[in-house]
Design an enzyme around this catalytic site. Structure first.
Site, PDB file in Angstrom:
ATOM      1  N   TYR A 140      37.615  45.261  35.284  1.00 44.04           N
ATOM      2  CA  TYR A 140      38.860  44.928  35.982  1.00 44.04           C
ATOM      3  C   TYR A 140      38.919  43.429  36.227  1.00 44.04           C
ATOM      4  O   TYR A 140      37.929  42.826  36.645  1.00 44.04           O
ATOM      5  CB  TYR A 140      38.925  45.675  37.319  1.00 44.04           C
ATOM      6  CG  TYR A 140      40.180  45.371  38.117  1.00 44.04           C
ATOM      7  CD1 TYR A 140      41.431  45.822  37.686  1.00 44.04           C
ATOM      8  CD2 TYR A 140      40.118  44.628  39.294  1.00 44.04           C
ATOM      9  CE1 TYR A 140      42.582  45.533  38.411  1.00 44.04           C
ATOM     10  CE2 TYR A 140      41.264  44.345  40.031  1.00 44.04           C
ATOM     11  CZ  TYR A 140      42.495  44.801  39.583  1.00 44.04           C
ATOM     12  OH  TYR A 140      43.634  44.519  40.296  1.00 44.04           O
ATOM     13  N   ASP A 243      33.536  37.104  34.490  1.00 42.73           N
ATOM     14  CA  ASP A 243      34.278  37.336  35.724  1.00 42.73           C
ATOM     15  C   ASP A 243      33.259  37.766  36.775  1.00 42.73           C
ATOM     16  O   ASP A 243      32.826  38.913  36.806  1.00 42.73           O
ATOM     17  CB  ASP A 243      35.345  38.422  35.486  1.00 42.73           C
ATOM     18  CG  ASP A 243      36.156  38.706  36.739  1.00 42.73           C
ATOM     19  OD1 ASP A 243      35.733  38.270  37.827  1.00 42.73           O
ATOM     20  OD2 ASP A 243      37.198  39.370  36.627  1.00 42.73           O
ATOM     21  N   LYS A 271      36.488  36.499  46.114  1.00 40.34           N
ATOM     22  CA  LYS A 271      35.975  37.373  47.190  1.00 40.34           C
ATOM     23  C   LYS A 271      34.977  36.661  48.107  1.00 40.34           C
ATOM     24  O   LYS A 271      35.357  35.852  48.928  1.00 40.34           O
ATOM     25  CB  LYS A 271      35.355  38.637  46.572  1.00 40.34           C
ATOM     26  CG  LYS A 271      36.406  39.499  45.858  1.00 40.34           C
ATOM     27  CD  LYS A 271      35.885  40.892  45.595  1.00 40.34           C
ATOM     28  CE  LYS A 271      36.756  41.644  44.625  1.00 40.34           C
ATOM     29  NZ  LYS A 271      37.510  42.730  45.192  1.00 40.34           N
TER      30      LYS A 271
END
Ligand code: PMP
Length: 439
Positions: A140, A243, A271
Site C-alpha cells: 500500500y 516506501d 507516520k
C-alpha cells in the site's frame, strides 16, 4: 466494558460520511470510539473507558501520549514561531534524518505519505525520462488513483485494473490512471521482475515497494530478494523506491534499508518520523536525483512543507529515539515481544489458531496456524477473522490498528504488558466461540 457512545456517533454521522474520517471498500461498518484524553500507552473514551493503545494512530504515535520532552518541544515552537516557511530547526531535523537513514543524502518534507509517494514517482520519471512504475500485490502506498489496489489479467503484461470486491478499489478514478501508469507484480519473485524488465525496462522509471510488506500482513522479504531487486534496478537504470512510511522508524532508525543492507535510490518516510502528534512525511534520496529539485526541473510544492511544528516534532522524536544507541526503541520492542508472547500463549490455551509475525515495532497477528509467507495468503477470509478478534480485543480494553496490527510506543511499560495479559484471555475465549461458529 464499552458503554453506549452511539448518540454521539449518530450526531457525528449526520455531518461526517460514515461517521469516520477515512474509509476503504470494506463490507463492515465501523463505530468509532471518541477519546477525551490519553496518557502514556492508554487512552480514555468519552464514557470513561480506558484502553491500551496499540493502535497508535496507524503506527504514527511512537513517542506515546503526553511525552513531556516531545510536548515541551512542540509547545516551545508554538510559542516562538508558529507559522513561517523556514525556521531555525530545519538544519537539525534534516541532519538527524541524514545521520540515520542510509539513502538520505538530501531530504524534502511533506505532510502525508500519499503525497510524498507521488512526488517520489514524479522525481523518478524525471530522472529516468521513462513513464511506468512497478508496484506489488498487497503493498500500500497511499490514497491516490494510480497506486491503489487492482489486479492483473493472467496473461499478457501485468497491467492492473479495478475489480469488484477489491477492498482498495474505488469508483471515481481518473480514466486509465491505474492502467496506464503501473505494472503490478507478485512480490518476492525476482524472476518475474527480471522478465518484465527484459520486456519493458525501457519504459519503467521506478520500482516501489514496502521493504517489509506490513500492509500485506507483515510478510518479510525472501532472503536475497532486496539485493537482487537492487541489482536489477541498477542494470536497467530504474529508480528503486523503498516506501518506509511504516518501517522507517519502526524497524530502527535506519529502517529496513539499514537492517537488510540495501540502499534504495529514494525513500518515502512518514507516520512515526514526527512522533505521531503532527503530520510530517519526507522524500529522501540520492543527491544526484534530488538535484532535479535544486535545479527546479521538478516541482515539489506544498503550503505546509517544513512547517515549524512538524520540524520540531521530527527533531524531538529522532533525538529521543536515537539517544543511548536507540535504547528507547530496544525497550519498546522488548515490551512488544512480551505482549506477542502472551498473545500466542493465551491463544494456544484458548484453542484459537493464531500467529504473530513481522518486526516487533509493527507486527500483525493472524488467526491461522502458519505465518504468511506471501501476501496472497492474506485473504479476505483471514482479514475478516482478524478484524473480529480486533473487535473482541477492543471490547476488553485493548486497541490494535488496521485489521490486526500492533504498534507499540516508547512509553509502553510492564504494567501495560500486565493489562494485556489480564484482559486478553477473555477476548480470545469469545473469539474462539465465534471462530467455531463461522469455520
Ligand atoms: N505507504 C505506506 C507503506 C503506508 O502504510 C501508508 C499509510 N498507511 C501510506 C503510504 C500512506 O500514508 P498517508 O496515510 O499518510 O497518506
Amino acid at each position: 466494558m464499552i458503554t453506549d457512545m452511539s448518540d454521539y456517533n449518530q450526531r457525528v454521522k449526520q455531518r461526517l460520511p460514515g461517521g469516520v474520517h477515512y474509509n476503504f471498500h470494506l463490507p463492515w461498518e465501523e463505530t468509532p470510539l471518541h477519546f477525551t484524553h490519553a496518557s502514556r500507552s492508554r487512552v480514555t473514551d468519552m464514557n470513561g473507558n480506558e484502553y491500551l493503545d496499540l493502535y497508535a494512530r496507524f503506527g504514527a504515535l511512537i513517542v506515546g501520549h503526553g511525552n513531556e520532552e516531545y510536548n515541551e518541544c512542540l509547545k516551545d515552537t508554538i510559542d516562538r514561531v508558529l507559522s513561517v516557511s523556514h525556521c531555525d530547526l530545519d538544519a537539525e531535523a534534516l541532519e538527524l534524518i541524514h545521520q540515520y537513514v542510509p539513502s538520505a543524502e538530501m531530504i524534502r518534507f511533506g505532510l502525508s505519505g500519499t503525497e510524498i509517494v507521488q512526488n517520489a514517482l514524479r522525481l523518478a520519471r524525471a530522472y529516468t525520462g521513462k513513464n511506468r512504475f512497478v508496484r506489488f500485490e498487497g503493498h500500500y502506498h497511499g490514497n491516490a488513483d494510480n497506486i491503489m489496489g487492482g489486479k492483473t489479467a493472467r496473461t499478457g503484461l501485468p497491467v492492473p485494473s479495478d475489480y469488484p470486491g477489491d477492498m482498495k478499489g474505488t469508483k471515481g478514478r481518473a480514466r486509465d490512471a491505474m492502467e496506464s501508469q503501473s505494472y503490478l507484480l507478485p512480490w518476492n519473485d525476482a524472476e518475474r521482475l527480471e522478465e518484465l524488465f527484459r520486456q519493458q525496462g525501457d519504459d519503467i522509471a521506478a520500482v516501489i515497494m514496502e521493504p517489509v510488506c506490513v500492509n500485506g500482513g507483515g510478510v518479510m522479504p525472501a532472503p536475497g530478494y532486496l539485493h537482487k531487486v537492487r541489482q536489477l534496478c541498477n542494470d536497467y537504470q530504474i529508480v528503486l523506491i523503498f516506501d518506509e512510511i511504516i518501517t522507517g522508524f519502526r524497524m530502527g532508525l535506519g529502517g529496513a534499508q539499514q537492517l537488510f543492507g540495501v540502499t534504495p535510490d529514494l525513500t518515502t518516510l512518514g507516520k512515526a518520523i514526527a512522533g505521531g502528534g503532527v503530520p510530517v512525511s519526507a522524500l529522501v534520496g540520492k543527491s544526484e536525483i534530488m538535484k532535479l529539485l535544486v535545479d527546479k526541473k521538478v516541482i515539489h510544492a506544498g503550503t505546509f512543507n517544513g512547517y515549524p511544528l512538524g520540524t520540531a516534532a521530527v527533531k524531538a522524536t529522532l533525538e529521543m529515539l536515537g539517544r543511548k544507541g536507540g535504547q528507547a526503541m530496544d525497550i519498546m520492542n522488548r515490551h512488544a515481544e512480551m505482549i506477542h508472547d502472551v498473545l500466542r500463549r493465551e491463544a494456544a490455551k484458548a484453542g484459537l489458531p493464531l500467529v504473530v509475525q513481522g518486526p516487533p515495532g509493527c507486527a500483525s497477528y493472524h488467526c491461522c496456524t502458519e505465518p504468511l509467507q506471501d501476501t496472497s495468503e492474506y485473504t479476505f477470509e483471514l482479514m475478516s477473522f482478524d478484524i473480529l478478534l480486533n473487535g473482541k480485543l477492543a471490547e476488553h480494553g485493548i486497541l490494535v490498528s488496521t485489521l490486526s496490527r500492533m504498534y507499540p510506543n516508547i512509553m509502553l511499560e510492564m504494567k501495560d504488558v500486565a493489562w494485556f495479559s489480564e484482559r486478553v484471555p477473555a477476548a480470545l475465549a469469545e473469539m474462539k466461540e465465534l471462530y467455531d461458529e463461522l469455520i
